[in-house]
Design a protein around this motif. Structure first.
Motif: not given
Length: 419
Positions: A50-71
């Protein structure tokens, strides 16, 4: 290892924004599967309450903002419209944030215990979706241990304060004598169960439990001398309710303005007190515009929750110290993972030398050589092979450096050589 947390919660966004990014439990496996298709995502856990939506990720070294774009794409939202509500934590900050969440220090109700169960559910869902690996698995297990330590070593959970408790407290302020009141509770999850027990303990006259699964509603109703109905039966019973408290996982409103207007007519304008704890909301916002309806959302409970929290705030200071210590421990484990490939390479090399030396020794024994001589030669050969390159590097380092040679000091520590 790159740990990153993206999120939105009750401190950064109002309920009407949070509900746009919430994940329906039924669709969460699909969401995890979709997220894991992202090339930069190695592991992922999605927490949606109810109070939060969170995504915890272990990402590759070359990560970018693709997770936010996916969200934003998955939730069909405009990225720019929600950008100001989102937060991001990386590395040690992400670790500490999860520990604070697990301990209830980041909750609307300071120290509330429900979030730990919700985190464990999110962990299990990620595990079932094969989105969990060594790093996030270790992180979440550590978080569960920290939460247990905080509960054991501090008074963070001693005061009976929760969203459920706050809702009942507000009902008691409006209806001074609950023994003359009827409450309709919509849902049968943990929050509604707490509400039911608080109302029962405070002497509520009558409890009606409505749920999509009537059997589950009946189990809860039986424990509090209540009456179970299905969601479709709510219109027929709404007029009986002085108090309505709702907390379901429905993606669509359960109570609309028309249904409530009809109930008010049957009640001859006798007021109804309503609390909508759900995200997305169970009760249409327009219901709050009706006369004789007093509608509160989860955000409205904040002022009530502020009362009786001082002891928890004191305990929270102790909890923060525990979290800092445990976050340092986990950070040490994270750093130690950088050494794993080197350790593996050293062991592989040692195993190769060992295999070669043993093979040679076995051939010599087959040729009839003296066993004692063979074993002595085996030990000498293996020792020389294992220590040749480290010895050569130490001599070269000493030749090239000044008096203060860090490699020699490192070698003393590595081989535990005492002065």
């Amino acid at each position: 290892m790159h740990l990153v947390t993206y999120g939105i919660n009750h401190t950064t966004a109002p309920v009407d924004v949070r509900e746009k990014l919430s994940f329906d439990a039924d669709k969460l496996p699909l969401a995890l599967a979709s997220l894991m298709l992202n090339e930069s995502v190695i592991e992922a856990v999605i927490v949606s309450t109810c109070n939060r939506t969170e995504i915890y990720c272990h990402l590759d070294e070359d990560y970018d903002n693709s997770v936010l774009l996916w969200l934003h794409n998955f939730q069909q939202q405009d990225a720019n419209a929600l950008k100001s509500y989102l937060y991001c934590y990386e590395g040690a900050d992400a670790v500490r944030h999860l520990f604070r969440v697990a301990c209830g220090l980041d909750s609307l109700v300071l120290g509330e215990p429900q979030i730990l169960g919700q985190l464990k559910t999110a962990y299990t869902q990620a595990l079932n979706a094969k989105a969990l690996g060594k790093s996030l698995g270790r992180l979440f297990q550590h978080a569960f241990g920290v939460a247990k330590q905080v509960r054991t070593d501090t008074a963070i959970g001693n005061s009976p304060v929760s969203v459920a408790f706050a809702a009942v407290s507000l009902a008691k302020q409006i209806f001074s004598n609950l023994a003359e009141s009827t409450a309709l509770l919509i849902g049968a999850g943990e929050t509604i169960e707490l509400v039911a027990r608080h109302l029962f303990d405070n002497g509520i006259k009558r409890l009606i439990i409505a749920n999509r699964t009537v059997e589950k509603a009946h189990l809860l109703a039986t424990s509090v001398n209540g009456y179970a109905i299905s969601l479709s039966e709510i219109p027929a019973h709404l007029a009986e309710a002085d108090i309505v408290i709702s907390s379901t996982a429905s993606q669509l409103p359960i109570l609309g303005k028309g249904t409530v207007e009809s109930a008010l007519k049957l009640r001859k304008r006798k007021p109804i007190f309503m609390v909508d704890i759900a995200v997305p909301r169970d009760i249409e916002a327009e219901v709050g515009q009706l006369e004789d309806i007093y509608l509160y959302t989860v955000d409205d409970l904040h002022d009530i929750i502020e009362e009786n929290l001082q002891s928890r705030r004191d305990a929270a200071k102790q909890a923060e110290e525990i979290i800092d210590t445990q976050a340092d421990h986990f950070a040490g484990w994270m750093r130690s993972q950088d050494a794993v490939p080197v350790i593996r390479a050293i062991r592989d090399q040692g195993q190769m030398f060992s295999t070669q030396a043993v093979d040679k020794a076995l051939r010599q024994l087959e040729q009839g050589m003296n066993a004692e001589m063979v074993m002595t030669e085996l030990a000498r050969t293996l020792t020389n092979k294992l220590l040749h390159e480290p010895s050569r590097q130490l001599r070269q380092s000493a030749f090239e450096s000044d008096e203060n040679n860090p490699m020699i000091d490192a070698a003393r520590r590595l081989f535990n050589i005492k002065d």
